[in-house]
Design an enzyme around this catalytic site. Structure first.
Site, PDB file in Angstrom:
ATOM      1  N   PHE A 136       0.867  -1.198   0.000  1.00  0.00           N
ATOM      2  CA  PHE A 136       0.000   0.000   0.000  1.00  0.00           C
ATOM      3  C   PHE A 136       0.891   1.231   0.000  1.00  0.00           C
ATOM      4  N   HIS A 143       6.019  13.678   2.241  1.00  0.00           N
ATOM      5  CA  HIS A 143       4.646  13.707   2.791  1.00  0.00           C
ATOM      6  C   HIS A 143       4.358  12.425   3.560  1.00  0.00           C
ATOM      7  N   SER A 145       2.909  12.431   7.514  1.00  0.00           N
ATOM      8  CA  SER A 145       1.687  12.684   8.285  1.00  0.00           C
ATOM      9  C   SER A 145       0.648  13.441   7.483  1.00  0.00           C
ATOM     10  N   TRP A 169       9.016   3.896   2.572  1.00  0.00           N
ATOM     11  CA  TRP A 169       8.612   3.218   3.805  1.00  0.00           C
ATOM     12  C   TRP A 169       7.405   2.313   3.555  1.00  0.00           C
ATOM     13  N   GLY A 245      -9.875   5.650   4.808  1.00  0.00           N
ATOM     14  CA  GLY A 245     -10.845   4.601   5.161  1.00  0.00           C
ATOM     15  C   GLY A 245     -10.144   3.254   5.343  1.00  0.00           C
ATOM     16  N   CYS A 246      -9.146   2.977   4.489  1.00  0.00           N
ATOM     17  CA  CYS A 246      -8.376   1.725   4.637  1.00  0.00           C
ATOM     18  C   CYS A 246      -7.599   1.762   5.952  1.00  0.00           C
ATOM     19  N   GLU A 371       0.962   4.159  10.344  1.00  0.00           N
ATOM     20  CA  GLU A 371      -0.513   4.231  10.423  1.00  0.00           C
ATOM     21  C   GLU A 371      -0.969   5.421  11.247  1.00  0.00           C
ATOM     22  N   GLY A 372      -0.202   6.506  11.185  1.00  0.00           N
ATOM     23  CA  GLY A 372      -0.491   7.695  11.979  1.00  0.00           C
ATOM     24  C   GLY A 372       0.345   7.645  13.240  1.00  0.00           C
TER      25      GLY A 372
HETATM   26  P1  TGC Z   1      -8.917  15.955   6.432  1.00  0.00           P
HETATM   27  O1  TGC Z   1      -9.251  17.227   5.773  1.00  0.00           O
HETATM   28  O2  TGC Z   1      -9.116  15.790   7.900  1.00  0.00           O
HETATM   29  O3  TGC Z   1      -9.672  14.733   5.714  1.00  0.00           O
HETATM   30  C1  TGC Z   1      -9.707  14.583   4.310  1.00  0.00           C
HETATM   31  C2  TGC Z   1     -10.907  13.723   3.972  1.00  0.00           C
HETATM   32  O4  TGC Z   1     -10.749  12.425   4.551  1.00  0.00           O
HETATM   33  C3  TGC Z   1     -11.829  12.161   5.488  1.00  0.00           C
HETATM   34  N1  TGC Z   1     -11.243  11.433   6.626  1.00  0.00           N
HETATM   35  C4  TGC Z   1     -11.392  10.128   6.808  1.00  0.00           C
HETATM   36  N2  TGC Z   1     -12.087   9.204   6.117  1.00  0.00           N
HETATM   37  C5  TGC Z   1     -12.035   7.938   6.539  1.00  0.00           C
HETATM   38  N3  TGC Z   1     -11.310   7.566   7.610  1.00  0.00           N
HETATM   39  C6  TGC Z   1     -10.593   8.448   8.333  1.00  0.00           C
HETATM   40  N4  TGC Z   1      -9.846   8.061   9.378  1.00  0.00           N
HETATM   41  C7  TGC Z   1     -10.610   9.801   7.944  1.00  0.00           C
HETATM   42  N5  TGC Z   1     -10.013  10.949   8.397  1.00  0.00           N
HETATM   43  C8  TGC Z   1     -10.429  11.938   7.576  1.00  0.00           C
HETATM   44  C9  TGC Z   1     -12.347  13.517   5.866  1.00  0.00           C
HETATM   45  O5  TGC Z   1     -13.694  13.455   6.274  1.00  0.00           O
HETATM   46  C10 TGC Z   1     -12.215  14.279   4.540  1.00  0.00           C
HETATM   47  O6  TGC Z   1     -13.256  13.858   3.677  1.00  0.00           O
HETATM   48  P2  TGC Z   1     -13.881  14.886   2.611  1.00  0.00           P
HETATM   49  O7  TGC Z   1     -14.961  14.087   1.961  1.00  0.00           O
HETATM   50  O8  TGC Z   1     -14.354  16.034   3.449  1.00  0.00           O
HETATM   51  O9  TGC Z   1     -12.770  15.262   1.700  1.00  0.00           O
HETATM   52  O10 TGC Z   1      -7.411  15.606   6.012  1.00  0.00           O
HETATM   53  P3  TGC Z   1      -6.041  16.268   6.463  1.00  0.00           P
HETATM   54  O11 TGC Z   1      -5.251  16.512   5.230  1.00  0.00           O
HETATM   55  O12 TGC Z   1      -6.279  17.448   7.387  1.00  0.00           O
HETATM   56  O13 TGC Z   1      -5.335  15.092   7.273  1.00  0.00           O
HETATM   57  C11 TGC Z   1      -5.875  14.555   8.415  1.00  0.00           C
HETATM   58  C12 TGC Z   1      -4.920  13.546   9.080  1.00  0.00           C
HETATM   59  C13 TGC Z   1      -3.641  14.226   9.537  1.00  0.00           C
HETATM   60  C14 TGC Z   1      -5.633  13.002  10.285  1.00  0.00           C
HETATM   61  C15 TGC Z   1      -4.615  12.404   8.126  1.00  0.00           C
HETATM   62  O14 TGC Z   1      -4.091  12.799   6.960  1.00  0.00           O
HETATM   63  C16 TGC Z   1      -3.775  11.302   8.745  1.00  0.00           C
HETATM   64  O15 TGC Z   1      -4.364  10.385   9.303  1.00  0.00           O
HETATM   65  N6  TGC Z   1      -2.409  11.330   8.659  1.00  0.00           N
HETATM   66  C17 TGC Z   1      -1.583  10.201   9.063  1.00  0.00           C
HETATM   67  C18 TGC Z   1      -1.067   9.511   7.834  1.00  0.00           C
HETATM   68  C19 TGC Z   1      -1.012   8.031   8.002  1.00  0.00           C
HETATM   69  O16 TGC Z   1      -1.610   7.443   8.874  1.00  0.00           O
HETATM   70  N7  TGC Z   1      -0.289   7.388   7.111  1.00  0.00           N
HETATM   71  C20 TGC Z   1      -0.248   5.952   7.118  1.00  0.00           C
HETATM   72  C21 TGC Z   1       0.405   5.401   5.874  1.00  0.00           C
HETATM   73  S1  TGC Z   1       0.122   3.690   5.653  1.00  0.00           S
HETATM   74  C22 TGC Z   1       1.035   2.922   6.809  1.00  0.00           C
HETATM   75  O17 TGC Z   1       1.627   3.476   7.642  1.00  0.00           O
HETATM   76  C23 TGC Z   1       1.015   1.458   6.727  1.00  0.00           C
HETATM   77  S2  TGC Z   1       2.011   0.655   7.861  1.00  0.00           S
HETATM   78  C24 TGC Z   1       1.352  -0.858   7.651  1.00  0.00           C
HETATM   79  C25 TGC Z   1       1.987  -1.956   8.387  1.00  0.00           C
HETATM   80  O18 TGC Z   1       3.130  -2.323   8.080  1.00  0.00           O
HETATM   81  O19 TGC Z   1       1.254  -2.535   9.254  1.00  0.00           O
HETATM   82  P1  FAD Z   2       6.516  13.066   9.696  1.00  0.00           P
HETATM   83  O1  FAD Z   2       5.159  13.229   9.142  1.00  0.00           O
HETATM   84  O2  FAD Z   2       7.632  13.810   9.067  1.00  0.00           O
HETATM   85  O3  FAD Z   2       6.462  13.392  11.249  1.00  0.00           O
HETATM   86  C1  FAD Z   2       7.647  13.634  12.015  1.00  0.00           C
HETATM   87  C2  FAD Z   2       7.210  14.049  13.419  1.00  0.00           C
HETATM   88  O4  FAD Z   2       6.431  15.242  13.348  1.00  0.00           O
HETATM   89  C3  FAD Z   2       6.306  12.994  14.096  1.00  0.00           C
HETATM   90  O5  FAD Z   2       6.616  12.920  15.463  1.00  0.00           O
HETATM   91  C4  FAD Z   2       4.904  13.551  13.924  1.00  0.00           C
HETATM   92  O6  FAD Z   2       4.017  13.124  14.935  1.00  0.00           O
HETATM   93  C5  FAD Z   2       5.186  15.051  13.991  1.00  0.00           C
HETATM   94  N1  FAD Z   2       4.143  15.826  13.319  1.00  0.00           N
HETATM   95  C6  FAD Z   2       3.799  15.795  12.004  1.00  0.00           C
HETATM   96  N2  FAD Z   2       2.779  16.630  11.763  1.00  0.00           N
HETATM   97  C7  FAD Z   2       2.439  17.184  12.948  1.00  0.00           C
HETATM   98  C8  FAD Z   2       1.447  18.126  13.376  1.00  0.00           C
HETATM   99  N3  FAD Z   2       0.535  18.635  12.526  1.00  0.00           N
HETATM  100  N4  FAD Z   2       1.399  18.486  14.666  1.00  0.00           N
HETATM  101  C9  FAD Z   2       2.279  17.948  15.564  1.00  0.00           C
HETATM  102  N5  FAD Z   2       3.249  17.063  15.221  1.00  0.00           N
HETATM  103  C10 FAD Z   2       3.325  16.696  13.931  1.00  0.00           C
HETATM  104  N6  FAD Z   2       3.519   4.099   4.762  1.00  0.00           N
HETATM  105  C11 FAD Z   2       2.754   3.616   3.742  1.00  0.00           C
HETATM  106  O7  FAD Z   2       2.144   4.367   2.990  1.00  0.00           O
HETATM  107  N7  FAD Z   2       2.660   2.261   3.533  1.00  0.00           N
HETATM  108  C12 FAD Z   2       3.310   1.367   4.301  1.00  0.00           C
HETATM  109  O8  FAD Z   2       3.184   0.154   4.094  1.00  0.00           O
HETATM  110  C13 FAD Z   2       4.128   1.836   5.360  1.00  0.00           C
HETATM  111  N8  FAD Z   2       4.861   0.963   6.109  1.00  0.00           N
HETATM  112  C14 FAD Z   2       5.758   1.448   7.024  1.00  0.00           C
HETATM  113  C15 FAD Z   2       6.643   0.572   7.663  1.00  0.00           C
HETATM  114  C16 FAD Z   2       7.576   1.061   8.557  1.00  0.00           C
HETATM  115  C17 FAD Z   2       8.527   0.113   9.197  1.00  0.00           C
HETATM  116  C18 FAD Z   2       7.597   2.433   8.888  1.00  0.00           C
HETATM  117  C19 FAD Z   2       8.573   2.948   9.910  1.00  0.00           C
HETATM  118  C20 FAD Z   2       6.751   3.314   8.252  1.00  0.00           C
HETATM  119  C21 FAD Z   2       5.830   2.835   7.300  1.00  0.00           C
HETATM  120  N9  FAD Z   2       5.008   3.723   6.576  1.00  0.00           N
HETATM  121  C22 FAD Z   2       4.204   3.248   5.557  1.00  0.00           C
HETATM  122  C23 FAD Z   2       5.152   5.162   6.743  1.00  0.00           C
HETATM  123  C24 FAD Z   2       4.446   5.727   7.956  1.00  0.00           C
HETATM  124  O9  FAD Z   2       3.067   5.722   7.798  1.00  0.00           O
HETATM  125  C25 FAD Z   2       4.972   7.150   8.196  1.00  0.00           C
HETATM  126  O10 FAD Z   2       6.312   7.007   8.636  1.00  0.00           O
HETATM  127  C26 FAD Z   2       4.145   7.925   9.201  1.00  0.00           C
HETATM  128  O11 FAD Z   2       2.865   8.205   8.700  1.00  0.00           O
HETATM  129  C27 FAD Z   2       4.822   9.241   9.633  1.00  0.00           C
HETATM  130  O12 FAD Z   2       5.313   9.946   8.548  1.00  0.00           O
HETATM  131  P2  FAD Z   2       6.838  10.485   8.554  1.00  0.00           P
HETATM  132  O13 FAD Z   2       7.718   9.333   8.908  1.00  0.00           O
HETATM  133  O14 FAD Z   2       7.062  11.169   7.257  1.00  0.00           O
HETATM  134  O15 FAD Z   2       6.897  11.497   9.734  1.00  0.00           O
END
Ligand code: TGC
Ligand code: FAD
Length: 392
Positions: A136, A143, A145, A169, A245-246, A371-372
């Site tokens: 994914f 980009h 967070s 990542w 959503g995922c 995952e956040g």
């Molecule tokens: P924002 O303006 O709040 O939202 C944009 C649109 O998305 C909707 N929405 C959601 N929908 C479903 N589920 C949620 N949890 C949702 N949160 C928000 C929202 O209603 C809006 O919809 P619409 O129709 O109005 O456009 O977006 P923002 O740009 O201000 O960002 C919000 C924030 C910071 C919470 C979000 O971007 C976020 O969660 N950031 C963290 C990024 C993250 O989690 N990345 C993960 C990457 S994948 C990964 O890490 C896999 S690791 C897997 C593994 O190895 O297990």
């Molecule tokens: P940044 O966004 O640069 O954040 C750095 C620091 O700043 C953090 O402490 C954060 O909390 C803080 N910060 C950021 N914004 C704010 C704010 N608005 N206010 C206060 N503090 C803030 N991603 C995928 O898409 N798919 C994957 O399969 C996947 N697998 C992963 C596997 C591993 C082992 C790891 C380590 C990461 C993986 N990720 C994946 C990425 C992961 O989701 C990101 O690392 C994570 O979302 C944080 O992003 P970043 O590392 O760029 O940190």
């Protein structure tokens, strides 16, 4: 690793809240982890190699698409069953759970929810059986967070799309057969695309030098003028809400998974404290060690209750994103703190690969970030309760 003697703590008789089917599914996963994961996982971590031999077993215990309907090859189970499987996998190793959560919640889920019937029939059965492994791609070099700023983009070329950009990542990337890639169209709207390994211009270099999740393969996704067929676009949902959503589904699984890691650390520390004698008695008899152990079981029990309740809400389709964020954040933090305390109970042995604790602790440093991050989930709760957005 020393022999796996794990005994799951259930201080509040929570098994009574589970159905017979839940217990059967959980126990099958638990048995498989003991038999097929524990004996090989330490070496895989030390060598920083994903243990490919576990893929078949993961499919057999229902770890790939447990809640995806049977007609698409999934197990058709409820959300508590999914959670319990994730708990057992992470009890073994967070990297093993990662592979399963990415496959289920970040690859199968979007195809199931946002895909066409053709896409579902083409990919889901193969993903459920482990014949295909998916990844994914949301995070990019600039980009993490804030995925809404993503730069990966695609252009409509008439008979196909042309995809350019990079993700980093990405779990499972180095060997994934398919990637769910989030990219912007020419108007800046985010869409999901199914990218296959053999598409020209697509490469997945592995990320080395990790001190965490070493038994999970992480890599980049690079798209250099990749021609993506038009039928590879997920048509049923677009915008940032689609990948988020995922993430709701994956974060829910992590909330359960983290309990597994915490249970393993607690159980190891409890057993060790009863066996290890200093100053003429088992260290379990010293108040300072009891404080650590008593606090661990209290926190585990609280997390179990929180997560079970979240599972019942999820089964009724009532769990909010903010409720899921709270559980992910609480449980991973709880597990990491328990890992740190449990390691101390074992003294020097706590840093040895003879025991699982140090491996869990290092893994959880990724789990608290992906995952956040811990901070992002706090801000999600803050926004939910106050109505004030503190992200920007
Ligand atoms: P924002 O303006 O709040 O939202 C944009 C649109 O998305 C909707 N929405 C959601 N929908 C479903 N589920 C949620 N949890 C949702 N949160 C928000 C929202 O209603 C809006 O919809 P619409 O129709 O109005 O456009 O977006 P923002 O740009 O201000 O960002 C919000 C924030 C910071 C919470 C979000 O971007 C976020 O969660 N950031 C963290 C990024 C993250 O989690 N990345 C993960 C990457 S994948 C990964 O890490 C896999 S690791 C897997 C593994 O190895 O297990
Ligand atoms: P940044 O966004 O640069 O954040 C750095 C620091 O700043 C953090 O402490 C954060 O909390 C803080 N910060 C950021 N914004 C704010 C704010 N608005 N206010 C206060 N503090 C803030 N991603 C995928 O898409 N798919 C994957 O399969 C996947 N697998 C992963 C596997 C591993 C082992 C790891 C380590 C990461 C993986 N990720 C994946 C990425 C992961 O989701 C990101 O690392 C994570 O979302 C944080 O992003 P970043 O590392 O760029 O940190």
């Amino acid at each position: 690793m020393a022999q796996d003697l794990f005994q799951a703590p259930d201080y509040y008789n929570l098994d009574e809240l589970l159905t017979e089917e839940h217990i059967l599914i959980r126990d099958a996963a638990r048995k498989w982890v003991k038999r097929d994961v524990s004996p090989i996982i330490e070496e895989a971590c030390q060598k920083a190699e994903f243990p490919h031999q576990i893929i078949k077993g993961l499919a057999e215990v229902g770890a790939f698409g447990s809640y995806i309907p049977v007609e698409y090859g999934g197990a058709g189970l409820d959300q508590i069953s999914y959670g319990l499987i994730m708990q057992e996998l992470e009890r073994g190793d967070s990297g093993v759970r990662s592979t399963a959560s990415v496959q289920s919640s970040l690859v199968m889920y979007p195809i199931w929810k946002y895909g066409t019937e053709e896409q579902k029939h083409k990919y889901l059965p193969k993903l459920a059986s482990g014949e295909f492994i998916g990844c994914f791609g949301l995070t990019e070099p600039n980009h993490g967070s804030n995925p809404s700023g993503m730069e990966t983009k695609f252009k409509d070329m008439g008979d196909h799309y042309l995809l350019n950009g990079a993700k980093m990542w990405i779990s499972n990337a180095p060997f994934a057969d398919v990637a769910i890639v989030w990219a912007k169209d020419e108007s800046g709207r985010i869409h999901g695309l199914i990218v296959e390994r053999d598409m020209e211009g697509f490469s997945t270099p592995e990320t080395h030098n990790k001190w965490s999740l070493r038994a999970s393969a992480t890599g980049e996704l690079i798209f250099d003028n990749v021609k993506v067929p038009k039928e590879s676009l997920l048509p049923e949902k677009s915008g940032l809400g689609a990948p988020l959503g995922c993430l709701d589904s994956a974060r829910y699984g992590i909330a359960w998974g983290a309990i597994g890691a915490a249970m393993d650390c607690y159980d190891t520390a409890l057993r060790y404290s009863k066996e290890r004698t200093q100053f003429g008695k088992p260290i379990a008899g010293f108040q300072l060690q009891q404080k650590k152990l008593a606090e661990m079981i209290t926190e585990i029990t609280k997390a179990q209750l929180l997560t079970w309740r979240l599972g019942t809400l999820k089964n009724e389709d009532k769990a909010t994103s903010a409720q899921i964020s709270m559980a992910k954040r609480n449980n991973v933090d709880m597990a990491l703190k328990i890992a740190r305390e449990a390691r101390q109970v074992l003294g020097a042995m706590g840093i040895s690969g003879e025991y699982s604790i140090m491996r869990h602790m290092m893994n959880l440093e990724s789990v608290i970030t992906y995952e956040g991050t811990h901070d992002i989930h706090l801000l999600i709760t803050g926004l939910d309760i106050t109505g004030e957005n503190a992200f920007k």
